[in-house]
Design an enzyme around this catalytic site. Structure first.
Site, PDB file in Angstrom:
ATOM      1  N   HIS A   5      25.710  38.608 -10.103  1.00 39.34           N
ATOM      2  CA  HIS A   5      25.053  37.488  -9.433  1.00 39.34           C
ATOM      3  C   HIS A   5      25.278  36.170 -10.170  1.00 39.34           C
ATOM      4  CE1 HIS A   5      21.168  35.133  -8.616  1.00 39.34           C
ATOM      5  NE2 HIS A   5      21.890  35.048  -7.522  1.00 39.34           N
ATOM      6  N   HIS A  41      24.982  26.683  -9.042  1.00 39.89           N
ATOM      7  CA  HIS A  41      23.734  27.044  -8.372  1.00 39.89           C
ATOM      8  C   HIS A  41      22.718  25.923  -8.482  1.00 39.89           C
ATOM      9  CE1 HIS A  41      19.944  29.014  -7.420  1.00 39.89           C
ATOM     10  NE2 HIS A  41      20.629  30.023  -6.907  1.00 39.89           N
TER      11      HIS A  41
END
Length: 274
Positions: A5, A41
């Site tokens: 991830h 992110h």
């Protein structure tokens, strides 16, 4: 499939592969005009993770092309799936089509190299909401217009916003997509999540003739107890900050004979028939 991830820095690719991942997820950040700029992110992100690692998107693609090309010095055989987490929620929905064009062209130029690359990974387009479906239309239009429609065979679709599954089906129907569909269910690792929607997705996946879910994965799992729960339900994949923990769980007696790591020979668009 074990998805590492938030693998947004180039140096993190080997880090997550060394932990056991056979797939990686990275975030694509756009400018206000829908042009893909960086893998990033941003804050907030998962508990215990640094949210600010990043790379220039095209440079990231150049590197990952090498990592997934047989006989390249950087080649890692285990990496078979790339999940592009498209941060479309940060731009106007009116720019979703432009974003789809741009990502398709950058993949053509930097990953597939318009037929000159032997990079072999499958691509999963993670779309945050059904409202952004014009991204998918643009992506497919661009491959067709550029003369590389055959690459559609390597590309799957996944809506990640935990939206109503029937609404997702309706959008896929509008787009004429009846195959190569994954369904994610999950929440940031900071919070707990029930299994009601996950079970519904798995039930639809296993329904004969239902063509709108081929694979289901749960995210973002860090606790072994939640990994076990998801495996017992029959997920096809797990997204985790800790691939090594997933590996350990898979080796446990309960799961060792039921699951194995996917390889390049496993088609990610086919329903598993056990």
């Amino acid at each position: 499939w074990i998805m590492g991830h938030m693998v947004n820095a180039i140096e993190q690719v080997d880090e997550f592969l060394n932990l056991g991942a056979n797939a990686i997820e990275f975030d694509i950040d756009f400018d206000k005009d829908g042009i893909a700029q960086i893998t990033h992110h941003g804050i907030p992100c998962d508990c215990g993770r640094k949210c600010t690692k990043k790379a220039i998107f095209t440079e990231y693609l150049d590197n990952i092309r090498q990592v997934t090309t047989p006989d390249d010095p950087k080649f890692r055989e285990q990496l078979v799936l790339l999940a592009l987490d498209l941060k479309l929620q940060r731009i106007s929905s009116a720019k979703a089509y432009r974003a789809g064009e741009d990502v398709a062209k950058k993949l053509l130029d930097h990953y597939w190299q318009r037929g000159n690359s032997r990079a072999r990974a499958y691509i999963l387009l993670n779309i945050p909401s059904v409202e952004d479906y014009e991204f998918i239309r643009a992506f497919k239009d661009t491959l067709k217009n550029e003369g590389y429609e055959s690459y559609n065979d390597k590309v799957g679709i996944n809506f990640t916003g935990n939206e109503d599954l029937d609404k997702i089906r309706d959008v896929l129907e509008i787009l004429g997509i009846h195959k190569q569909v994954w369904q994610a269910d999950g929440i940031t690792s900071c919070f707990a999540r029930g299994t009601e929607r996950l079970k519904e997705a798995l039930e639809k996946r296993d329904t004969p003739g239902y063509n709108y879910i081929n694979k289901v994965y749960a995210w973002t799992l860090v606790r072994k107890s939640i990994m076990r729960r998801s495996l017992r339900l029959g997920v096809d994949g797990v997204m985790s900050n800790n691939p090594d923990r997933v590996i350990k769980v898979l080796k446990e007696k309960e799961f060792a004979d039921k699951f194995r790591l996917a390889t390049y020979n496993d088609n990610p668009w086919e329903k598993f028939r056990g």
